[in-house]
Design an enzyme around this catalytic site. Sequence first.
Site, PDB file in Angstrom:
ATOM      1  N   HIS A 157       4.873   6.291  17.527  1.00  0.00           N
ATOM      2  CA  HIS A 157       6.135   5.739  18.029  1.00  0.00           C
ATOM      3  C   HIS A 157       6.745   4.735  17.059  1.00  0.00           C
ATOM      4  O   HIS A 157       7.916   4.392  17.187  1.00  0.00           O
ATOM      5  CB  HIS A 157       5.905   5.078  19.391  1.00  0.00           C
ATOM      6  CG  HIS A 157       5.617   6.080  20.469  1.00  0.00           C
ATOM      7  ND1 HIS A 157       6.548   6.483  21.384  1.00  0.00           N
ATOM      8  CD2 HIS A 157       4.501   6.797  20.751  1.00  0.00           C
ATOM      9  CE1 HIS A 157       6.026   7.392  22.196  1.00  0.00           C
ATOM     10  NE2 HIS A 157       4.765   7.591  21.839  1.00  0.00           N
ATOM     11  N   ASP A 364      12.269  -0.379  13.077  1.00  0.00           N
ATOM     12  CA  ASP A 364      11.979   0.108  14.433  1.00  0.00           C
ATOM     13  C   ASP A 364      11.730   1.603  14.350  1.00  0.00           C
ATOM     14  O   ASP A 364      12.504   2.326  13.699  1.00  0.00           O
ATOM     15  CB  ASP A 364      13.208  -0.162  15.337  1.00  0.00           C
ATOM     16  CG  ASP A 364      12.827  -0.510  16.769  1.00  0.00           C
ATOM     17  OD1 ASP A 364      11.750  -0.078  17.204  1.00  0.00           O
ATOM     18  OD2 ASP A 364      13.613  -1.199  17.438  1.00  0.00           O
TER      19      ASP A 364
HETATM   20  C1  GDG Z   1       8.234   1.524  20.846  1.00  0.00           C
HETATM   21  C2  GDG Z   1       8.844   1.526  19.436  1.00  0.00           C
HETATM   22  C3  GDG Z   1      10.396   3.335  20.160  1.00  0.00           C
HETATM   23  C4  GDG Z   1      13.689  -4.096  27.629  1.00  0.00           C
HETATM   24  N1  GDG Z   1      14.055  -5.138  28.385  1.00  0.00           N
HETATM   25  C5  GDG Z   1      14.128  -4.682  29.644  1.00  0.00           C
HETATM   26  C6  GDG Z   1      13.800  -3.334  29.650  1.00  0.00           C
HETATM   27  N2  GDG Z   1      13.536  -2.999  28.398  1.00  0.00           N
HETATM   28  C7  GDG Z   1      13.220  -1.623  28.000  1.00  0.00           C
HETATM   29  C8  GDG Z   1      14.434  -0.995  27.348  1.00  0.00           C
HETATM   30  C9  GDG Z   1      13.816   0.150  26.592  1.00  0.00           C
HETATM   31  C10 GDG Z   1      12.443  -0.397  26.279  1.00  0.00           C
HETATM   32  O1  GDG Z   1      12.203  -1.543  27.075  1.00  0.00           O
HETATM   33  C11 GDG Z   1      12.341  -0.824  24.835  1.00  0.00           C
HETATM   34  O2  GDG Z   1      12.254   0.313  24.065  1.00  0.00           O
HETATM   35  P1  GDG Z   1      12.421   0.280  22.491  1.00  0.00           P
HETATM   36  O3  GDG Z   1      12.553   1.681  22.053  1.00  0.00           O
HETATM   37  O4  GDG Z   1      13.591  -0.556  22.136  1.00  0.00           O
HETATM   38  O5  GDG Z   1      11.192  -0.484  21.889  1.00  0.00           O
HETATM   39  P2  GDG Z   1       9.574  -0.681  21.965  1.00  0.00           P
HETATM   40  O6  GDG Z   1       9.163  -1.251  23.255  1.00  0.00           O
HETATM   41  O7  GDG Z   1       9.274  -1.509  20.771  1.00  0.00           O
HETATM   42  O8  GDG Z   1       8.923   0.774  21.837  1.00  0.00           O
HETATM   43  C12 GDG Z   1      10.297   1.977  19.489  1.00  0.00           C
HETATM   44  C13 GDG Z   1       9.642   3.354  21.455  1.00  0.00           C
HETATM   45  O9  GDG Z   1       8.299   2.884  21.320  1.00  0.00           O
HETATM   46  C14 GDG Z   1       9.581   4.770  22.035  1.00  0.00           C
HETATM   47  O10 GDG Z   1       9.022   5.649  21.123  1.00  0.00           O
HETATM   48  O11 GDG Z   1      11.753   3.621  20.399  1.00  0.00           O
HETATM   49  O12 GDG Z   1      10.827   2.059  18.186  1.00  0.00           O
HETATM   50  O13 GDG Z   1       8.757   0.225  18.857  1.00  0.00           O
HETATM   51  O14 GDG Z   1      13.702   1.296  27.405  1.00  0.00           O
HETATM   52  O15 GDG Z   1      15.362  -0.633  28.333  1.00  0.00           O
HETATM   53  N3  GDG Z   1      13.772  -2.569  30.748  1.00  0.00           N
HETATM   54  C15 GDG Z   1      14.110  -3.154  31.922  1.00  0.00           C
HETATM   55  N4  GDG Z   1      14.441  -4.469  31.994  1.00  0.00           N
HETATM   56  C16 GDG Z   1      14.474  -5.280  30.894  1.00  0.00           C
HETATM   57  O16 GDG Z   1      14.788  -6.452  30.963  1.00  0.00           O
HETATM   58  N5  GDG Z   1      14.083  -2.429  33.050  1.00  0.00           N
END
Ligand code: GDG
Length: 473
Positions: A157, A364
């Site tokens: 990821h 990322d």
């Molecule tokens: C890893 C990789 C890759 C955040 N704040 C709240 C909330 N979130 C949710 C977002 C989003 C998720 O968390 C974050 O996803 P990301 O993709 O930005 O990042 P990582 O957690 O670092 O994930 C990344 C991912 O894996 C998938 O392969 O994209 O690059 O680092 O869904 O919405 N959700 C809620 N409330 C919040 O305050 N409900």
Amino acid sequence: MPRLIAVSNRVQVDTDGENANRGGLAVALAAALRASKGMWFGWSGEATDEFSGQISFRRTDGVATATIDLEAQDIDEYYNGYANRTLWPLFHYRLDLTEIARDFAGGYARVNRRFAETLEPLIASDDLIWVHDYHLMPLSSHLRARGIGNRIGFFLHIPWPPPSLLMSLPGHRELACSMLDYDVIGFQTEEWRQAFLDYVTVQFEAVIDGDCLCLGERRTRLLVCPIGLDAADFGGAVHTIAARQAETRLAVSAVGRDMIVGVDRLDYSKGLAERFAAYELLLANRPELREKVFLLQIAPPTRGDVPSYQQIRADLGAISGRINGEFASVDWVPIRYVNQGYSRDELFGIYRAAKVGLVTPLRDGMNLVAKEYVAAQNPEDPGVLVLSCFAGAAAQLKEAVIVNPHSAEDVADGIARALAMPLAERIERHRALLDCVNTQDVRWWSEVFLQALTGEPEARTVLRLAEATGSKH
Ligand code: GDG
């Protein structure tokens, strides 16, 4: 289709639809498993005095789960240690934050072995096994050592670092070599796949054959398979009361001002300090925007046991306080910096109320927030996505305003451009972005990966190694 066993560090099924701090992996994987009637195996998140290998079986929201507890020492050395203090910073190009310790490496090997020991009896001969992320890179080797001959795939990821960075990790050869015990490895972008290939072809006498990498008897197919949103589910939030209330609440509190939104786990890879600096520059250089815009930054804290995360939290509180002190007036606060999480529906409404979605990670793997922002917009009056060129998502979301997150000037210009963008251009860009988000969604992602894992010859997104590397065979 054979049964699918997904394995990841944590198993976090959504019990109430409001699990605010789940990362992108958890959101995406639950959706994929629900569709395939599989089982999800991993750590419960709980500690036990002595590891027993006892498994808790549950069914939550249509997903069968099997979880184990780990010892406090495992959690320290494997999770907080090797995964989050060694591999995470290194794989996000932060050698300065990478902590190398033998205890961490020992804990990582021990927990991967414990996962393999406990999982082995649950595996039937034709099950497909799909392992996720950097916590479990050597799991396939441990399973193979126990005689498991099933098809086993791995999805990374996060980025794969360039060879010169990876080589600063003691044991880098063993770690990378263990990856070749997978039948399929999926990467978010061509850049990370190429970095892996650069490393293994130089370090080992691996031979390229079509989409596969061959080392001795082992044959591993490499594919680029960017993760997507559960777009149908997320888009459905438009009808929820929570989404509408959140959107209205923000519209009312904005009183005619344009909102810029950022939503990120509180993590140094997300570039929040740099983002605040760019916003500060915007306000300093363009006084006409003062009182006309505000930045809502939602940043729920994560990994609070790791010192670098405590540091970034303290830094961001100080920076946002300083910027607010410098520019605020009696009825205008330039940055609303919020350390709490919101439900997915509320988040949808928040995205929808924002004129600009600011997604500027320094590095990322993908970044699902960028896709969520696009999915939440009103197609008739959409906001503009300002996206870092170092997010994996930038390889797909080309119609975003792409910026270099290290340059405060570039990000500030990108925000100003987004704020001033005419409606027709916003609609045109949004249409293309939404098409990509809806087409290459989480179901598409799991189908492409599982098609490769079942051994079917050609998945649509597989990039032929020969084309990518220019090699002849
Ligand atoms: C890893 C990789 C890759 C955040 N704040 C709240 C909330 N979130 C949710 C977002 C989003 C998720 O968390 C974050 O996803 P990301 O993709 O930005 O990042 P990582 O957690 O670092 O994930 C990344 C991912 O894996 C998938 O392969 O994209 O690059 O680092 O869904 O919405 N959700 C809620 N409330 C919040 O305050 N409900």
